[in-house]
Design a protein around this motif. Structure first.
Motif, PDB file in Angstrom:
ATOM      1  N   LYS A  94      -8.273  -5.653 -15.318  1.00 55.56           N
ATOM      2  CA  LYS A  94      -8.041  -4.143 -15.102  1.00 55.56           C
ATOM      3  C   LYS A  94      -7.199  -3.093 -15.970  1.00 55.56           C
ATOM      4  N   CYS A 127       1.869 -13.613 -13.900  1.00 58.62           N
ATOM      5  CA  CYS A 127       0.937 -13.270 -12.710  1.00 58.62           C
ATOM      6  C   CYS A 127       1.955 -13.523 -11.607  1.00 58.62           C
ATOM      7  N   CYS A 131      -2.411  -9.612  -7.539  1.00 62.36           N
ATOM      8  CA  CYS A 131      -3.664  -9.368  -8.226  1.00 62.36           C
ATOM      9  C   CYS A 131      -4.623  -8.537  -7.511  1.00 62.36           C
ATOM     10  N   LEU A 133      -3.525  -5.614  -6.384  1.00 61.60           N
ATOM     11  CA  LEU A 133      -3.004  -4.379  -6.753  1.00 61.60           C
ATOM     12  C   LEU A 133      -3.135  -4.359  -8.350  1.00 61.60           C
ATOM     13  N   VAL A 143       7.948  -4.656  -7.507  1.00 63.92           N
ATOM     14  CA  VAL A 143       6.371  -4.603  -7.719  1.00 63.92           C
ATOM     15  C   VAL A 143       5.615  -3.173  -7.680  1.00 63.92           C
TER      16      VAL A 143
ATOM     17  N   THR B  35       3.449  -9.928  -0.151  1.00 66.57           N
ATOM     18  CA  THR B  35       3.900  -9.408  -1.219  1.00 66.57           C
ATOM     19  C   THR B  35       3.101  -8.253  -1.666  1.00 66.57           C
ATOM     20  N   CYS B  36       1.885  -8.119  -1.559  1.00 67.03           N
ATOM     21  CA  CYS B  36       0.845  -6.999  -1.631  1.00 67.03           C
ATOM     22  C   CYS B  36       1.177  -5.795  -0.842  1.00 67.03           C
ATOM     23  N   ALA B  39       4.490  -4.398  -1.877  1.00 68.67           N
ATOM     24  CA  ALA B  39       4.299  -3.513  -3.009  1.00 68.67           C
ATOM     25  C   ALA B  39       3.278  -2.205  -2.876  1.00 68.67           C
ATOM     26  N   SER B  40       2.645  -2.286  -1.951  1.00 66.74           N
ATOM     27  CA  SER B  40       1.700  -0.823  -1.524  1.00 66.74           C
ATOM     28  C   SER B  40       2.513  -0.113  -0.668  1.00 66.74           C
ATOM     29  N   CYS B  72      -6.441  -7.163   0.445  1.00 64.14           N
ATOM     30  CA  CYS B  72      -5.272  -6.564  -0.064  1.00 64.14           C
ATOM     31  C   CYS B  72      -5.691  -5.110  -0.527  1.00 64.14           C
ATOM     32  N   SER B  73      -6.962  -4.794  -0.787  1.00 62.29           N
ATOM     33  CA  SER B  73      -7.235  -3.611  -1.277  1.00 62.29           C
ATOM     34  C   SER B  73      -7.125  -2.554  -0.434  1.00 62.29           C
ATOM     35  N   GLY B 243      -4.206 -14.982 -11.793  1.00 60.12           N
ATOM     36  CA  GLY B 243      -5.552 -14.284 -11.068  1.00 60.12           C
ATOM     37  C   GLY B 243      -5.665 -15.099  -9.738  1.00 60.12           C
ATOM     38  N   ALA B 244      -4.825 -16.086  -9.232  1.00 57.55           N
ATOM     39  CA  ALA B 244      -4.879 -16.719  -8.206  1.00 57.55           C
ATOM     40  C   ALA B 244      -3.669 -16.712  -7.367  1.00 57.55           C
ATOM     41  N   TYR B 245      -3.931 -16.280  -5.973  1.00 60.60           N
ATOM     42  CA  TYR B 245      -2.587 -16.176  -5.316  1.00 60.60           C
ATOM     43  C   TYR B 245      -3.087 -16.415  -3.595  1.00 60.60           C
ATOM     44  N   ARG B 248       0.237 -18.450  -2.269  1.00 58.35           N
ATOM     45  CA  ARG B 248       1.420 -17.273  -2.044  1.00 58.35           C
ATOM     46  C   ARG B 248       1.102 -16.922  -0.793  1.00 58.35           C
ATOM     47  N   GLU B 281       8.111 -16.985  -9.705  1.00 61.79           N
ATOM     48  CA  GLU B 281       7.579 -15.543  -9.405  1.00 61.79           C
ATOM     49  C   GLU B 281       7.069 -15.155  -8.247  1.00 61.79           C
ATOM     50  N   TYR B 282       7.587 -16.322  -7.215  1.00 60.77           N
ATOM     51  CA  TYR B 282       7.092 -15.973  -5.840  1.00 60.77           C
ATOM     52  C   TYR B 282       8.632 -15.545  -4.908  1.00 60.77           C
ATOM     53  N   THR B 399     -10.728 -11.191  -7.051  1.00 61.66           N
ATOM     54  CA  THR B 399     -10.063 -10.038  -7.843  1.00 61.66           C
ATOM     55  C   THR B 399     -11.041  -9.497  -9.048  1.00 61.66           C
ATOM     56  N   GLY B 400     -10.688  -8.639  -9.666  1.00 65.08           N
ATOM     57  CA  GLY B 400     -11.280  -8.093 -10.909  1.00 65.08           C
ATOM     58  C   GLY B 400     -12.046  -6.880 -10.284  1.00 65.08           C
ATOM     59  N   VAL B 405     -11.135  -6.705  -2.591  1.00 65.40           N
ATOM     60  CA  VAL B 405      -9.909  -7.378  -3.408  1.00 65.40           C
ATOM     61  C   VAL B 405      -9.396  -8.043  -2.212  1.00 65.40           C
TER      62      VAL B 405
END
Lengths: 160, 571
Positions: A94, A127, A131, A133, A143, B35-36, B39-40, B72-73, B243-245, B248, B281-282, B399-400, B405
Motif C-alpha cells: 500500500k 509489522c 494491516c 490501516l 499508531v 489496535t486497529c 489507531a483509527s 478493520c476497514s 501482513g498477518a494479525y 493479535r 510489537e503487540y 489485506t492489500g 480489509v
C-alpha cells in the motif's frame, strides 16, 4: 568505553541495579532485564552491558550477543521521538516504501539514524499487525494508519 | 482470597447471565477497541461518548469496550442496542458523529441512518437467519439498513475461534465465563484423564494453525508419554509473518480462550508451568494477557490448586524482543531461556527435549483457542466442517488491494474466490486481481487462473503456496511479481539468524540477484541461478524459516516467469 557514571544519573543507575537484582536471579531473565534496562536508560551501551555482566555473573559476550541479536535493543542513544515506518507486506503493497523514502530524503536520515537536532530517530518496522490501516507509521508508540506521503509532515509536526 | 471452586464458577456464570437479563432495559453501547480501532480513533469516540452520557446525566446506558470487531476497514465502529430494539452497527465514527448518535439514537431512539452500517450483531447471525432476519423481542427499526446476515463479509464466516469478538470485554473474566468460558477446563480437570483429552483432540482432526499443520493431538501425545516431573506448555504468540494479525486480534479480544486452552493442554500432558511468548510489537496484547492471567489467578483458575481439583498450573507472559526467527519453535525456546534465538536441528523434538531440555509442547494462539470448544462440544462437532484432511475453521487476515480489509474465520476448504471476492468484497475499484500471497515470506502466491482452489493445507501446497498462519495479501496487476519476491527475500535475508550457511549466505545471494534484476541489470542466467539457489536452500537450510525463504521466488517464477524474463530481456 565511556564512564557509566557520566553518561547516566545516579538515580538511573540505582534503578538499573534494582532491576539487575530482581531480574538477574531468574533463569532466562536476561531479556526481560535488558528490556527494562532499556526502558530506564533508553539504550544499552557496552558500559551498561558490563555492569549487568559483573553483577549477574552472566558473561559479557553473551549479553552482547543477545543485545545485537534482537532488533528491539539498541546500543545508541535515541532521539526525543521515535518514528517507525511499517514495511510489512500489507504496508509495502500500500505504499509504505514511498513513506519511508520521503522521511529518508526530507529529514536526511537513514534507517537507525537520528536527526542532528536530536528530534527524531527513524526505524523501519516489520509489522504492527495493524494491516487493516496500511500504510502505518508509529511515532512514540502511537499508531497512525492510512497515512500518505502528503500527510507525513503534518503528523510529525506535532512532535517537537 | 481462597481459590474458587467449580460451583463458584458456575454461580458466576449464572449471575453474569442473570445480570444481563436484569440489565435488559439499559441501552448498550459497544465500542470496539482493538489496535486497529484505537489507531483509527476509538479512544476519542469513547471519550466523547462518556462525556455525552455525563453531561446529559443519562443513567440508562451501559458502555462495553470490546476487542476487534473484525472489519478493520470500517473502524472506528460502535454498536448501539437500545432496549427492545435491534442493535445498529455504525461505521467510520468520530467524536462529532458519536455526539449526534447519542442525541438522536441513544436518547431519541431514532437510528442515524447516514452512519449506520448494518442491523444486528455478528454473534446473532445464525439466530437472525433462522427467524427471517430478526431476533424475537427486538423491534426492527429501519429495514432499509442492511441486516448483518445479508452482508457476505459476515454471512460467509463461521465464528468459532472468534465467537466472542465484539461482544465481550476482554478485561472482564465474568464476560467470558458468561459465554460458557472455562467450561472446557472444568470438564477436563474434573471428569477427563490425559488419554481422554488427547483422544478428543486427536479425533477432532485439529492441526496446528501456526502454518505447519501438524496434528495437535499427536504433539500432545508425544509429550504426555514422556516421564518427567517438569514439562512445559508454550503458546506461540510471536506472530511474525508481516501482513498477518489474526492472533493479535484473538489475544486482544478473547485472551481467556488461550489461557483455558493452555490449562487443558497442561492437564493432557501433566505440565505445571506455561509461557506465552508474545512479540513486543503487540503492546496491547501483552497488557490484555497480563490482566487476564491476573484475574484467572484471582479466580483460582491458575495456581496451585485449580478450582479445588488439586491440579497445579500457572502461566507467564514472555515478551519477545523483535526477531522473526523466534517464531520457530526451537528458537523461541532459546529466547525464553534468555539466549540468542538460534534454532537447532531436530531431533530431539521439543516433546522430548524442549525448553530447558524438558518435554515441551508449543501451540499457536489460534490452535489453543480452538481447544476449549473441542472439549465442551466434542470432536465430532469440531470435525463437522472442513475438508477430509483439514477440519474446522481457519482465521485469515485479508489485506492489500481489497475492499473489506479484516479478520475473517471460514471453514477450511472455502475457495480463495469466496474469500477474496465475496467476503473481501473484491479488489479495489479500477484494479485487477493479480495474485494472493498466503503464508507470507514462507509462502507463495495463487494467481487468477487458480482462484477457485479450496483453501486447505494440501491443496495450497500443490499450487506452490502454503496455508501459513493466515496472512492473505491481495495484490493487483499494478504490482510487479519480481519486486514482491525481492521484498520477501530482503525480509528473510535480514531476519535470518545467521547460524546456517544456506540461510545466511543463500538468502543474501538470492537478494543480490533479485536486486540486480529489479535494477534492470539482470541476465537470463540470473533466473536460472535464482532457481538453483532456491532449491539448494530448500533442501539444506537448518530450520523451516530459511528452508521456506525461497518459496515466494519459486512461486512467482512458476506463475509470473514472463515478468522475470521481461526484466532481463534488455541484457
Amino acid at each position: 568505553m565511556e564512564d557509566i557514571t557520566k553518561t547516566f544519573s545516579k538515580e538511573e543507575l540505582e534503578e538499573l541495579d534494582k532491576i539487575i537484582e530482581t531480574e538477574g536471579k531468574n533463569p532466562g531473565g536476561l531479556i526481560p532485564l535488558l528490556e527494562k534496562a532499556q526502558g530506564i536508560l533508553g539504550y544499552i551501551p557496552i558500559s551498561v552491558q558490563k555492569r549487568i555482566a559483573e553483577k549477574t555473573g552472566i558473561p559479557a559476550n553473551r549479553i552482547y550477543g543477545v543485545v545485537t541479536f534482537y532488533s528491539f535493543f539498541t546500543m545508541e542513544s535515541r532521539a526525543r521521538h521515535r518514528i517507525q515506518v511499517c514495511l510489512g507486506t500489507a504496508c509495502y503493497v500500500k505504499g509504505g516504501k514511498e513513506i519511508a523514502e520521503k522521511i529518508e530524503n526530507d529529514y536526511g536520515i537513514k534507517v537507525g539514524e537520528s536527526t542532528e537536532d536530536g528530534r527524531f530517530t527513524y526505524e523501519r518496522a516489520r509489522c504492527f499487525g495493524a494491516c487493516g490501516l496500511a500504510p502505518v507509521m508509529v511515532v512514540d508508540g502511537k499508531v497512525y494508519g492510512k497515512i500518505s506521503v502528503e500527510n507525513v509532515d503534518e503528523i510529525l509536526s506535532q512532535y517537537k | 482470597m481462597p481459590g474458587k471452586t467449580v460451583a463458584d464458577i458456575n454461580n458466576i456464570k449464572n449471575a453474569a447471565q442473570n445480570e444481563n437479563d436484569a440489565k435488559k432495559d439499559l441501552t448498550k453501547i459497544y465500542v470496539h477497541m482493538g489496535t486497529c480501532g484505537i489507531a483509527s480513533g476509538a479512544i476519542d469516540v469513547l471519550t466523547a461518548l462518556r462525556k455525552e452520557i455525563k453531561e446529559n446525566s443519562f443513567k440508562n446506558a451501559k458502555v462495553i469496550t470490546t476487542g476487534c470487531a473484525g472489519i478493520c476497514s470500517k473502524e472506528p465502529i460502535i454498536t448501539v442496542e437500545v432496549a427492545g430494539q435491534e442493535p445498529i452497527i455504525y461505521e467510520d465514527i468520530n467524536a462529532e458523529k458519536v455526539a449526534e448518535i447519542f442525541q438522536k439514537h441513544i436518547m431519541g431512539k431514532k437510528v442515524v441512518k447516514e452512519y449506520a452500517f448494518a442491523r444486528g450483531m455478528e454473534a446473532q447471525i445464525k439466530e437472525r437467519i433462522k427467524n427471517n432476519g430478526k431476533i424475537p423481542g427486538q423491534t426492527v427499526v429501519d429495514d432499509s439498513i442492511q441486516g448483518i446476515e445479508e452482508i457476505p463479509f459476515f454471512k460467509l464466516q463461521e465464528q468459532r475461534v472468534m465467537r466472542n469478538r465484539g461482544i465481550i470485554d476482554p478485561n472482564k473474566i465474568d464476560d467470558y465465563i458468561a459465554r460458557d468460558g472455562y467450561q472446557g477446563a472444568i470438564k477436563a480437570l474434573t471428569s477427563m484423564n490425559s488419554e481422554e483429552i488427547i483422544s478428543e483432540v486427536l479425533d477432532s482432526g485439529l492441526r496446528g494453525r501456526g502454518g505447519a499443520g501438524f496434528p495437535t493431538g499427536l504433539k500432545w501425545k508425544f509429550a504426555a508419554k514422556e516421564e518427567n516431573e517438569i514439562k512445559y506448555v508454550l503458546c506461540n504468540a510471536d506472530e511474525g509473518d508481516p501482513g498477518a494479525y489474526m492472533d493479535r486480534s484473538v489475544l486482544e479480544s478473547d485472551p481467556h480462550s488461550i489461557i483455558e486452552g493452555m490449562i487443558i493442554a497442561a492437564k493432557a500432558i501433566d505440565s505445571h508451568m506455561g509461557y506465552i511468548y508474545c512479540r513486543a510489537e503487540y503492546p496491547l496484547a501483552v497488557e490484555t494477557l497480563n490482566k487476564a492471567i491476573k484475574r484467572a489467578r484471582a479466580y483460582g483458575l491458575l495456581g496451585k490448586d485449580i478450582l479445588g481439583t488439586g491440579f497445579e498450573f500457572d502461566i507467564e507472559v514472555y515478551e519477545g524482543a523483535g526477531a522473526f526467527v523466534c517464531g520457530e519453535e526451537t528458537a523461541l525456546m532459546r529466547s525464553i531461556e534468555g539466549l540468542r534465538g538460534n534454532p537447532r536441528p531436530k531431533p530431539p523434538f521439543p516433546a522430548h527435549a524442549g525448553l530447558w531440555e524438558k518435554p515441551t509442547i508449543l501451540n499457536n494462539v489460534e490452535t489453543l483457542a480452538n481447544i476449549p470448544q473441542i472439549i465442551v462440544k466434542g470432536s465430532e462437532w469440531f470435525s463437522s466442517i472442513g475438508t477430509e484432511k483439514s477440519k474446522g475453521t481457519k482465521v485469515f487476515s485479508i489485506t492489500g488491494d481489497i475492499n473489506n480489509v479484516g479478520c475473517v474465520e471460514v471453514p477450511i476448504g472455502t475457495t480463495l474466490n469466496t474469500i477474496v471476492n465475496e467476503i473481501g468484497g473484491g479488489v479495489l475499484e479500477g484494479k485487477h486481481y493479480k495474485a494472493a500471497q498466503l503464508g507470507g515470506p514462507s509462502g507463495g502466491c495463487i494467481p487468477l487462473q487458480h482462484i477457485d482452489v479450496p483453501v486447505d493445507y494440501e491443496t495450497l501446497q500443490e499450487y506452490g503456496s502454503i496455508m501459513g498462519s493466515g496472512g492473505l495479501i491481495v495484490m493487483c496487476d499494478d504490482k510487479s511479481a519480481v519486486d514482491i519476491a525481492r521484498f520477501f527475500m530482503e525480509f528473510c535475508k535480514e531476519e535470518a539468524c545467521g547460524k546456517c550457511i544456506p540461510g545466511r549466505e543463500g538468502t543474501k545471494q538470492m537478494l543480490n540477484i533479485l536486486n540486480k534484476i529489479c535494477g534492470g541489470k539482470g541476465s537470463k542466467d540470473d533466473i536460472e541461478k535464482l532457481e538453483e539457489l532456491g532449491h539448494v536452500i530448500q533442501k539444506t537450510a537448518l530450520c523451516a524459516l530459511c528452508k521456506t525463504s525461497a518459496n515466494p521466488v519459486l512461486s512467482t517464477l512458476r506463475y509470473f516467469r514472463n515478468e522475470y524474463e521481461e526484466a532481463v530481456s534488455k541484457n
